[in-house]
Design a protein around this motif. Sequence first.
Motif, PDB file in Angstrom:
ATOM      1  N   LYS A 126       5.964  -1.178  18.504  1.00 25.83           N
ATOM      2  CA  LYS A 126       6.928  -0.611  17.867  1.00 25.83           C
ATOM      3  C   LYS A 126       7.798   0.567  18.645  1.00 25.83           C
ATOM      4  O   LYS A 126       8.996   0.688  18.611  1.00 25.83           O
ATOM      5  N   GLU A 127       6.799   1.466  18.885  1.00 24.88           N
ATOM      6  CA  GLU A 127       7.535   2.702  19.380  1.00 24.88           C
ATOM      7  C   GLU A 127       8.128   2.538  20.594  1.00 24.88           C
ATOM      8  O   GLU A 127       9.424   2.930  20.897  1.00 24.88           O
ATOM      9  N   GLU A 147      11.567   0.732  19.844  1.00 23.04           N
ATOM     10  CA  GLU A 147      12.408   1.680  19.482  1.00 23.04           C
ATOM     11  C   GLU A 147      13.172   2.463  20.572  1.00 23.04           C
ATOM     12  O   GLU A 147      14.100   2.736  20.561  1.00 23.04           O
ATOM     13  N   LYS A 207       3.257   3.134  28.065  1.00 22.43           N
ATOM     14  CA  LYS A 207       3.912   4.286  27.562  1.00 22.43           C
ATOM     15  C   LYS A 207       5.505   4.191  28.484  1.00 22.43           C
ATOM     16  O   LYS A 207       5.397   4.032  29.672  1.00 22.43           O
TER      17      LYS A 207
END
Length: 438
Positions: A55-56, A59, A93
Amino acid sequence: MEKIYIKDLNNYFNKEISISGFVDKIRDLQYVQFLIIRDSSAKIQVTIEKEEKNKELNEIVSSLTKESTVKVTGLVLEAPKVKLRGMEVIPSKIEVTSVSEDELPIDILDYNNKSNQDLRLDNRFLDLRTERNYLIFKAQTIAENAMRKYWIDHNFIEIHSPKILGTASESGAEVFKLEYFGKTVYLAQSPQFYKQMAMSAGFNNVFEIGPVFRAENSHTAYHATEFTSVDCEMSWIESHHDVMDLEEAVMVNVMKDLKESIGEEFTKTFKNEIKVPEVAFPRIPFSEAKKIIQENYKYIGEKEFDFDRREEELICLYARKKLNSDFVFVIDYPFEARPFYHMLDERGLTKSFDLLYKGIEITTGAQREHRIDVLKKQAELKEIPLESLDFYFNFFKYGVPPHGGYGFGLNRFLMKVFNIDNIRDVTFLYRGPNRVNP
């Protein structure tokens, strides 16, 4: 931590690594997101599934803009179905290191739009962000390195001559004047006089790669007011043919290194190939070259004692078709077309040459006149006040070897390697009569 370039990612399959680059493309689909990241070496696809654990990441990608910069940490996987290099990075990341404004002032990929050239030059930092432009300056680096290596291997040393001069260099025409602590000084048109000073100093062989300045109010595709000149000078020569022998060897070395280093990239990007010379460069006397052009192409040039642009194109066409060479030396120019310091032969012709490549002159060279009495007479013939050259004549008062050399236009050479029709496109930041920014 050692920097990992995208071109080397095939060495890291099934390993977690970090890469940094620009966001080249973004595809935000219903179930998956794709980022194409590029650095100066290559591009790679980053694939992010749309799911809760990502999710991160999802976004971050949804808010990204093209040309932003990111640092991506993730797993490198082989992916035969991926068109871009058959691999992808699955990120753990994504760090946004800078954000680009959404609307760019230019379309980076629209580099063939000639009407847009001034806008592209205004935004040259964006214009340079293409593989195509990066390859041009990579080629420039390789060419300079090949020349340096050849010269150093053959007992040349590098010099850096001054660019601020107390006396206008060479003819004194087309020089930029500067205010300098209450007096007028000039920007160097060439390092010519200082190369010759190095000969009088007993340096034997020297070279220089550096900027020169020409105050020519010229708006052609081949001229600039500041450009990179490649110069060399050598002592103890017998004639200008020794200088041509040197340049030919240097240029063959340059073409070999270019082909070996970027040949595949060049062919892929420019749909052409880098050709290494297969024959000795033809050496055609000026008067004979004029006849060849008139007889074969029915063209009479505008200049009696020199070549015009069309003649340069035609003699190169002849050399290509009849002599199988992209390079051709035109030699033995009339004194009327050459500087006072070129040595004359018994016919009154200069021991000089131009090297032409694919239709344009890229080099002027010669054996220099090293006898001070003859040198002064030739300056007088050119109606140059001798007192303006006192500092120069001083180099010749205490013994100087027979010598010669040449000046090579790096930007013009790059134009023809890449078949680009404007010097602005092969200059990092172009300077011309109407452009001194950015």
